[in-house]
Design a protein around this motif. Structure first.
Motif, PDB file in Angstrom:
ATOM      1  N   ALA A 148       0.923  -1.045   0.003  1.00 15.73           N
ATOM      2  CA  ALA A 148      -0.009  -0.006  -0.023  1.00 15.73           C
ATOM      3  C   ALA A 148       0.926   1.295   0.047  1.00 15.73           C
ATOM      4  O   ALA A 148       0.602   2.336   0.500  1.00 15.73           O
ATOM      5  CB  ALA A 148      -0.939  -0.234   1.132  1.00 15.73           C
ATOM      6  N   ALA A 149       2.231   1.175  -0.800  1.00 15.14           N
ATOM      7  CA  ALA A 149       2.980   2.182  -0.668  1.00 15.14           C
ATOM      8  C   ALA A 149       3.225   2.997   0.502  1.00 15.14           C
ATOM      9  O   ALA A 149       3.441   4.114   0.579  1.00 15.14           O
ATOM     10  CB  ALA A 149       2.449   3.130  -1.826  1.00 15.14           C
ATOM     11  N   GLY A 150       3.350   2.183   1.455  1.00 14.72           N
ATOM     12  CA  GLY A 150       3.783   2.662   2.929  1.00 14.72           C
ATOM     13  C   GLY A 150       2.625   3.425   3.706  1.00 14.72           C
ATOM     14  O   GLY A 150       2.591   3.930   4.844  1.00 14.72           O
ATOM     15  N   LYS A 151       1.449   3.386   3.003  1.00 11.10           N
ATOM     16  CA  LYS A 151       0.089   4.123   3.750  1.00 11.10           C
ATOM     17  C   LYS A 151      -0.646   2.950   4.306  1.00 11.10           C
ATOM     18  O   LYS A 151      -1.862   3.485   4.989  1.00 11.10           O
ATOM     19  CB  LYS A 151      -0.748   4.931   2.794  1.00 11.10           C
ATOM     20  N   GLY A 152      -0.595   1.786   4.444  1.00 12.04           N
ATOM     21  CA  GLY A 152      -1.175   0.884   4.874  1.00 12.04           C
ATOM     22  C   GLY A 152      -1.299   0.391   6.347  1.00 12.04           C
ATOM     23  O   GLY A 152      -2.192  -0.372   6.516  1.00 12.04           O
ATOM     24  N   ALA A 153      -0.701   1.293   7.184  1.00 12.92           N
ATOM     25  CA  ALA A 153      -0.668   1.044   8.419  1.00 12.92           C
ATOM     26  C   ALA A 153      -1.366   2.283   9.290  1.00 12.92           C
ATOM     27  O   ALA A 153      -0.951   3.399   9.089  1.00 12.92           O
ATOM     28  CB  ALA A 153       0.766   0.847   9.130  1.00 12.92           C
ATOM     29  N   ILE A 154      -2.631   1.962   9.709  1.00 14.19           N
ATOM     30  CA  ILE A 154      -3.197   3.091  10.319  1.00 14.19           C
ATOM     31  C   ILE A 154      -3.327   2.936  11.819  1.00 14.19           C
ATOM     32  O   ILE A 154      -3.820   2.120  12.433  1.00 14.19           O
ATOM     33  CB  ILE A 154      -4.552   3.079   9.980  1.00 14.19           C
ATOM     34  N   ILE A 155      -2.676   3.814  12.586  1.00 15.68           N
ATOM     35  CA  ILE A 155      -2.718   3.644  13.931  1.00 15.68           C
ATOM     36  C   ILE A 155      -3.871   4.327  14.515  1.00 15.68           C
ATOM     37  O   ILE A 155      -4.534   5.452  14.087  1.00 15.68           O
ATOM     38  CB  ILE A 155      -1.367   4.598  14.607  1.00 15.68           C
ATOM     39  N   VAL A 156      -4.862   3.666  15.145  1.00 14.07           N
ATOM     40  CA  VAL A 156      -6.232   4.142  15.767  1.00 14.07           C
ATOM     41  C   VAL A 156      -6.136   4.262  17.185  1.00 14.07           C
ATOM     42  O   VAL A 156      -5.712   3.290  18.081  1.00 14.07           O
ATOM     43  CB  VAL A 156      -7.234   3.159  15.219  1.00 14.07           C
ATOM     44  N   ASN A 157      -7.044   5.161  17.640  1.00 12.61           N
ATOM     45  CA  ASN A 157      -7.117   5.376  19.112  1.00 12.61           C
ATOM     46  C   ASN A 157      -8.310   5.064  19.684  1.00 12.61           C
ATOM     47  O   ASN A 157      -8.485   5.146  21.212  1.00 12.61           O
ATOM     48  CB  ASN A 157      -6.832   6.956  19.568  1.00 12.61           C
ATOM     49  N   ASN A 158      -9.549   4.660  18.972  1.00 13.38           N
ATOM     50  CA  ASN A 158     -10.433   4.464  19.971  1.00 13.38           C
ATOM     51  C   ASN A 158     -11.499   3.626  18.694  1.00 13.38           C
ATOM     52  O   ASN A 158     -11.153   3.604  17.641  1.00 13.38           O
ATOM     53  CB  ASN A 158     -11.335   5.650  20.102  1.00 13.38           C
ATOM     54  N   ILE A 159     -12.616   3.168  19.479  1.00 21.45           N
ATOM     55  CA  ILE A 159     -13.331   2.387  18.399  1.00 21.45           C
ATOM     56  C   ILE A 159     -14.034   2.966  17.106  1.00 21.45           C
ATOM     57  O   ILE A 159     -13.879   2.476  16.076  1.00 21.45           O
ATOM     58  CB  ILE A 159     -14.680   1.687  19.078  1.00 21.45           C
ATOM     59  N   PRO A 160     -14.294   4.284  17.223  1.00 22.07           N
ATOM     60  CA  PRO A 160     -14.688   4.846  16.007  1.00 22.07           C
ATOM     61  C   PRO A 160     -13.746   5.067  14.896  1.00 22.07           C
ATOM     62  O   PRO A 160     -13.864   4.861  13.656  1.00 22.07           O
ATOM     63  CB  PRO A 160     -15.345   6.243  16.445  1.00 22.07           C
ATOM     64  N   GLU A 161     -12.473   5.491  15.362  1.00 23.45           N
ATOM     65  CA  GLU A 161     -11.257   5.430  14.445  1.00 23.45           C
ATOM     66  C   GLU A 161     -10.890   3.970  14.051  1.00 23.45           C
ATOM     67  O   GLU A 161     -10.528   3.854  12.731  1.00 23.45           O
ATOM     68  CB  GLU A 161     -10.097   5.905  15.213  1.00 23.45           C
ATOM     69  N   ALA A 162     -11.281   3.043  14.751  1.00 22.89           N
ATOM     70  CA  ALA A 162     -10.535   1.640  14.231  1.00 22.89           C
ATOM     71  C   ALA A 162     -11.852   1.417  13.149  1.00 22.89           C
ATOM     72  O   ALA A 162     -11.444   0.671  11.953  1.00 22.89           O
ATOM     73  CB  ALA A 162     -10.790   0.639  15.331  1.00 22.89           C
ATOM     74  N   GLU A 163     -13.167   1.599  13.493  1.00 19.97           N
ATOM     75  CA  GLU A 163     -13.966   1.214  12.314  1.00 19.97           C
ATOM     76  C   GLU A 163     -13.785   2.065  10.983  1.00 19.97           C
ATOM     77  O   GLU A 163     -13.842   1.488   9.991  1.00 19.97           O
ATOM     78  CB  GLU A 163     -15.733   1.782  12.851  1.00 19.97           C
TER      79      GLU A 163
END
Ligand code: AMP
Ligand code: GLY
Length: 424
Positions: A148-163
């Motif tokens: 994903a060209a280095g963009k595929g790791a998403i750090i999330v802080n809560n349930i809505p961000e994870a969703e």
């Protein structure tokens, strides 16, 4: 040897520059290359994803060794295609490239061979992933399985961000097929380092540990980029830590890949998170890092062409390479606006200055306009590297050189290497 390098960034420029010093090298070609690479190699206009075109060129031009720079052609199977025609190429097979090409595979592999990494769960079903994140511990990391060209790791802080992250991957298909499978991973704290080994399937040569600077702004603030600068050696990686990484990561990786029937040949790049002197693997990559290559290759004391040829032929000799005691610092000059939208075609001045030999200006997003002037053509434009006996001096030299190079909107971080100071 006639050599073919595949790629067009500053990483490939660093590879070409290093190879141009090899006694065993006759001709260097680079597909497609860039104006900086053209100073040390013959550029040929074949894009990196045209495997048939590259193969035909290699056959016709009697290429003795091919070196793919980026991951995409490796994951697409360029090594298998070349080897089928008895061409020598230094890189992992398509199956072995899955260490980078599929994070689910790399996690399965690390768990199987007891290689330290963050715990994770893999999902192909959106509703199962969603119910999992409802009970997860935060922060955590949602990752697309594929490239994903280095963009595929998403750090999330809560349930809505994870969703939202899960939706972006699995429903909106922001990363295409790469996001059809996702990983939800424990968040690791610590400091990152990049380790590189040149492997022949069984044995390896370790290069100097480096540190990248992924965020756009000073102090590691703002969105991630391809990398805004690097230095090597990274004093964060002590001798003891490096010994542990060899025993707990590199050797079990090469061993495990052999047991899986897919021996790993080529550049093995291990992204580590280091906390309290202990390392865990964040990710594997099957190629050099950019900008890490721009600092570790100038420090290599050995004939890169010979090392890679031996690597491709399964007979790497550790004794044939060592790293100098020098340190290298690379500052990336980017187009204003990067990693968001930016303008191109800005005229670049100062790059032609005859800097001392301890300064190397590697090109990434540059091209020549119809008047043959050097202009910007990408987000990251130049990777200005300095090499000297002393880390602080290398930093100063790199920044002095950067201040002599100009283009409209040029942006660079002012704190490359600052994190090393606390260890010195
Ligand atoms: P990756 O593509 O897996 O290397 O992730 C890209 C970047 O995201 C890494 O270089 C880290 O900065 C961050 N990252 C990935 N996984 C984790 C994790 N488990 N914990 C903390 N940060 C992470
Ligand atoms: N500098 C990080 C990478 O090349 O993936």
């Amino acid at each position: 040897m006639n050599i073919l390098i595949i790629g067009n960034g500053a990483r490939e420029h660093a590879i070409a520059w290093k190879l141009s010093q090899s006694k065993s090298v006759k001709n260097i070609y680079c597909a497609p290359g860039n104006p900086g690479i053209a100073e040390v190699a013959t550029c040929i206009p074949i894009p990196v994803d045209n495997i048939d075109g590259l193969l035909n060129f290699a056959l016709k031009s009697e290429i003795n060794l091919t070196i793919p720079g980026p991951e995409a052609p490796l994951v697409a199977g360029i090594v298998d295609a070349f080897e089928e025609k008895n061409l020598v190429i230094f890189g992992p097979s398509q199956k072995a490239s899955a260490l980078e090409g599929s994070k689910a595979f790399s996690k399965y592999f690390m768990e199987k061979y007891n290689i330290p990494t963050a715990k994770c769960r893999v999902f192909t079903d959106f509703s199962q992933a969603l119910s999992h994140v409802k009970t997860a511990t935060y922060p955590c990391v949602v990752k697309a399985d594929g490239l994903a060209a280095g963009k595929g790791a998403i750090i999330v802080n809560n349930i809505p961000e994870a969703e939202t992250a899960l939706r972006r991957c699995m429903k909106d298909q922001e990363f295409g097929e790469a996001g059809a499978k996702v990983l939800v991973e424990d968040f690791l704290t610590g400091e990152e380092a990049s380790i590189f080994a040149l492997c022949d399937g069984k044995n390896y040569i370790l290069l100097q540990p480096a540190q990248d600077h992924k965020a756009i702004f000073d102090g590691d603030k703002g969105p991630n980029t391809g990398g805004m600068g690097a230095y090597a050696p990274a004093p964060l990686v002590t001798e003891t830590l490096l010994e542990n990484v060899k025993k707990q990561v590199i050797e079990p990786t090469l061993d495990g890949m052999m047991r899986e029937g897919i021996p790993y040949k080529g550049v093995l790049f291990i992204g580590l998170m280091i906390d309290n002197g202990k390392a865990k693997v964040l990710e594997y990559n099957c190629r050099f890092g950019d900008p890490e290559a721009q600092v570790i290759l100038p420090l290599l004391d050995g004939d890169l062409a010979e090392i890679m040829l031996n690597g491709a032929l399964g007979k790497i000799d550790e004794r044939r390479a060592k790293s100098t005691n020098k340190s290298a610092v690379c500052v990336v000059m980017a187009s204003g606006g990067y990693p968001g939208s930016y303008e191109t075609g800005k005229s670049i001045t100062g790059h032609e200055i005859q800097f001392n030999s301890d300064i190397i200006v590697f090109h990434s997003g540059t091209s020549r306009n119809d008047k043959n002037e050097l202009v910007t053509s990408g987000g990251r434009v130049l990777a200005v590297t300095a090499v000297s006996d002393d880390f602080q001096n290398s930093r100063k030299l790199a920044y002095d050189a950067v201040k002599n190079i100009h283009f409209d909107g040029a942006y660079f971080r002012n704190d490359i290497g600052e994190k090393a100071l606390k260890y010195l």
